[in-house]
Design an enzyme around this catalytic site. Structure first.
Site, mmCIF file in Angstrom:
data_model
loop_
_atom_site.group_PDB
_atom_site.id
_atom_site.type_symbol
_atom_site.label_atom_id
_atom_site.label_comp_id
_atom_site.label_asym_id
_atom_site.label_seq_id
_atom_site.Cartn_x
_atom_site.Cartn_y
_atom_site.Cartn_z
ATOM 1 N N GLN A 218 67.171 -32.885 188.059
ATOM 2 C CA GLN A 218 66.140 -32.465 187.111
ATOM 3 C C GLN A 218 66.151 -30.943 186.996
ATOM 4 O O GLN A 218 66.090 -30.241 188.006
ATOM 5 C CB GLN A 218 64.769 -32.957 187.573
ATOM 6 C CG GLN A 218 64.616 -34.468 187.563
ATOM 7 C CD GLN A 218 64.620 -35.048 186.168
ATOM 8 O OE1 GLN A 218 64.220 -34.401 185.211
ATOM 9 N NE2 GLN A 218 65.080 -36.285 186.045
ATOM 10 N N TYR A 251 69.756 -47.215 186.767
ATOM 11 C CA TYR A 251 70.155 -45.806 186.608
ATOM 12 C C TYR A 251 69.377 -44.921 187.594
ATOM 13 O O TYR A 251 68.749 -43.942 187.204
ATOM 14 C CB TYR A 251 69.909 -45.303 185.178
ATOM 15 C CG TYR A 251 70.455 -46.156 184.067
ATOM 16 C CD1 TYR A 251 71.812 -46.132 183.744
ATOM 17 C CD2 TYR A 251 69.623 -46.988 183.327
ATOM 18 C CE1 TYR A 251 72.314 -46.913 182.705
ATOM 19 C CE2 TYR A 251 70.118 -47.779 182.290
ATOM 20 C CZ TYR A 251 71.458 -47.736 181.987
ATOM 21 O OH TYR A 251 71.953 -48.510 180.962
ATOM 22 N N ASN A 256 65.793 -39.447 192.592
ATOM 23 C CA ASN A 256 64.670 -38.563 192.266
ATOM 24 C C ASN A 256 63.351 -39.329 192.182
ATOM 25 O O ASN A 256 62.326 -38.870 192.695
ATOM 26 C CB ASN A 256 64.938 -37.846 190.942
ATOM 27 C CG ASN A 256 63.816 -36.908 190.539
ATOM 28 O OD1 ASN A 256 63.591 -35.885 191.171
ATOM 29 N ND2 ASN A 256 63.080 -37.249 189.488
ATOM 30 N N GLU A 272 72.968 -48.081 190.438
ATOM 31 C CA GLU A 272 73.559 -46.888 189.808
ATOM 32 C C GLU A 272 75.062 -47.108 189.728
ATOM 33 O O GLU A 272 75.674 -47.629 190.662
ATOM 34 C CB GLU A 272 73.235 -45.646 190.633
ATOM 35 C CG GLU A 272 73.994 -44.385 190.270
ATOM 36 C CD GLU A 272 73.753 -43.931 188.836
ATOM 37 O OE1 GLU A 272 74.755 -43.719 188.124
ATOM 38 O OE2 GLU A 272 72.587 -43.800 188.447
ATOM 39 N N ASP A 332 65.656 -45.355 183.629
ATOM 40 C CA ASP A 332 65.817 -43.969 183.166
ATOM 41 C C ASP A 332 67.160 -43.881 182.444
ATOM 42 O O ASP A 332 68.142 -43.379 182.993
ATOM 43 C CB ASP A 332 65.760 -43.022 184.370
ATOM 44 C CG ASP A 332 65.861 -41.557 183.967
ATOM 45 O OD1 ASP A 332 65.786 -41.260 182.761
ATOM 46 O OD2 ASP A 332 66.018 -40.710 184.869
ATOM 47 N N CYS A 358 64.415 -39.312 177.710
ATOM 48 C CA CYS A 358 64.710 -37.943 177.283
ATOM 49 C C CYS A 358 64.963 -37.880 175.782
ATOM 50 O O CYS A 358 65.402 -36.851 175.268
ATOM 51 C CB CYS A 358 65.906 -37.380 178.057
ATOM 52 S SG CYS A 358 67.430 -38.325 177.863
ATOM 53 N N GLU A 392 60.339 -34.883 176.630
ATOM 54 C CA GLU A 392 60.557 -35.871 177.684
ATOM 55 C C GLU A 392 59.307 -36.742 177.766
ATOM 56 O O GLU A 392 58.191 -36.223 177.788
ATOM 57 C CB GLU A 392 60.797 -35.172 179.025
ATOM 58 C CG GLU A 392 61.335 -36.069 180.108
ATOM 59 C CD GLU A 392 62.844 -35.944 180.274
ATOM 60 O OE1 GLU A 392 63.397 -36.673 181.103
ATOM 61 O OE2 GLU A 392 63.447 -35.122 179.566
#
Length: 404
Positions: A218, A251, A256, A272, A332, A358, A392
């Site tokens: 991030q 994902y 995070n 992932e 995400d 995003c 975002e």
């Protein structure tokens, strides 16, 4: 923002004052998503009517933890090379000497680094680009990218510069040299980030994250903290220790969101596709003493196949998928969104959906399907990139109960 390159450098594309920028982003988001927030025409039971968009502002300066600069010999003059960015509105590069949106420690290192690059031909010869990455604790990775092979002479000089920068700034500096198919790590390619959530409250807790050169992280730690607090507070109002259940994350990256959410759920099945991201997630788990996250290298479609028992994966041989009691999913996706109807309909099986976006345009498209079964419980707009038009969003969706 006070920047001599404002309106010239293309790094910042929105040159209005910050309050005007933020209000415009809020107004546009409200306009686009009004149908999902105004529940008057819906046949579902909603908690509020209409739902408000929660807006989270960023510091106007000194917020960005990473940067990518180019160099061009066109800008060579008697004072030497400058960093270069794409010009605002034009297809060429402009020289810059400072960048106020960067974290203060990155702003401090820019002129020092330029001094060394201009002093030593061995460092600036065929130098193509420079990437900077920092933590809030001021640890820095400098990646110098070349159109030439790097030898032991370069490494010796770069190590000398690294030590001098560490002495000057009194912090840990790591220089990495990159050339075609080669990566020269002088000390480390990983730095530590400590993020404190709910500071100065009874819920205060600090997490440690490893950030690796060339791996996504991030870019705005101040907004990232607010994003994590937003999700944690929303899920804590739904799930309690008396209602243990599990979460699926698609994902997940290097964790995070996974790491702070681990305390809410019995288990998190974190998927992932990038192998190195999973390795970093496992490091983050160990650093934070977390044992209830189960990582797996799967893309979204493979995750669906595995959970539906449509395909057996050798890499999951030690994971008992039947032991999970999923109630929540976090996704995400990339800027392209989820898009695929198969994945969206799969998400509808969960009582709670956390969608981190995003790209509001792809989020809007995906919500048209998700809203058939879920309502928007909370909608957060996060100003990840001030002085741009980027938005975002995080949407918390709950399965709807029709009024009979």
């Amino acid at each position: 923002m006070n920047c001599e390159h404002f309106g010239i450098c293309g790094g910042c594309t929105n040159i209005q004052d910050y309050s005007t920028q933020l209000q415009a982003k809020h107004n546009l988001t409200l306009q686009e998503f009004q149908s999902f927030l105004d529940t008057k025409s819906k046949n579902f039971q909603y908690p509020t009517n209409p739902l408000a968009i929660e807006v989270f502002a960023s510091p106007q300066e000194g917020f960005r933890a990473r940067a990518e600069f180019r160099f061009s010999h066109v800008f060579q003059n008697k004072s030497g090379l400058d960093f270069a960015m794409n010009a605002f509105g034009y297809n060429h590069r402009v020289p810059i000497k400072k960048c106020p949106i960067l974290l203060p420690t990155l702003q401090d290192i820019m002129p020092l680094l330029l001094h060394y690059l201009n002093t030593y031909d061995l460092l600036n010869h065929k130098l193509y680009a420079c990437n900077l990455l920092s933590s809030l604790q001021n640890e820095i990775i400098i990646t110098l990218i070349y159109h030439k092979s790097l030898d032991s002479h370069w490494e010796s000089l770069a190590l000398k510069i690294q030590k001098e920068l560490e002495y000057t700034l009194n912090t840990n500096i790591h220089i990495i040299g990159r050339s075609k198919n080669h990566k020269h790590i002088l000390s480390n390619d990983i730095i530590c980030e400590h993020l404190t959530l709910f500071a100065n409250t009874p819920k205060e807790r600090t997490y440690t994250f490893f950030k690796q050169e060339s791996r996504f992280c991030q870019p705005n730690p101040f907004i990232n903290t607010q994003m994590l607090e937003f999700i944690v507070s929303a899920l804590s109002s739904i799930y309690t220790p008396q209602t243990p259940c599990d979460m699926l994350e698609l994902y997940c990256g290097s964790g995070n969101f996974t790491i702070p959410l681990a305390s809410i759920f019995r288990h998190i099945f974190a998927t992932e596709v990038v192998k190195s991201a999973i390795t970093l997630l496992q490091k983050n788990m160990a650093k934070n003493n977390i044992e209830n996250i189960i990582p797996a290298r799967l893309n979204a479609f493979e995750s669906i196949q595995a959970l539906r028992k449509e395909r057996v994966f050798f890499r999951l041989k030690n994971i008992d998928l039947d032991a999970f009691a999923f109630d929540c999913v976090l996704i995400d996706p990339p800027r392209s969104g989820v898009g695929e109807e198969e994945v969206l309909y799969f998400l509808q099986n969960f009582n709670t959906i956390i969608y981190v976006s995003c790209n509001p345009h792809t989020l809007l498209n995906d919500l048209r399907i998700l809203s058939q079964s879920h309502y928007v419980m909370r909608f957060g707009l996060f100003d990840q990139f001030p002085h741009t038009y980027h938005r975002e969003c995080i949407v918390i969706l709950r399965k709807s109960n029709k009024i009979l």
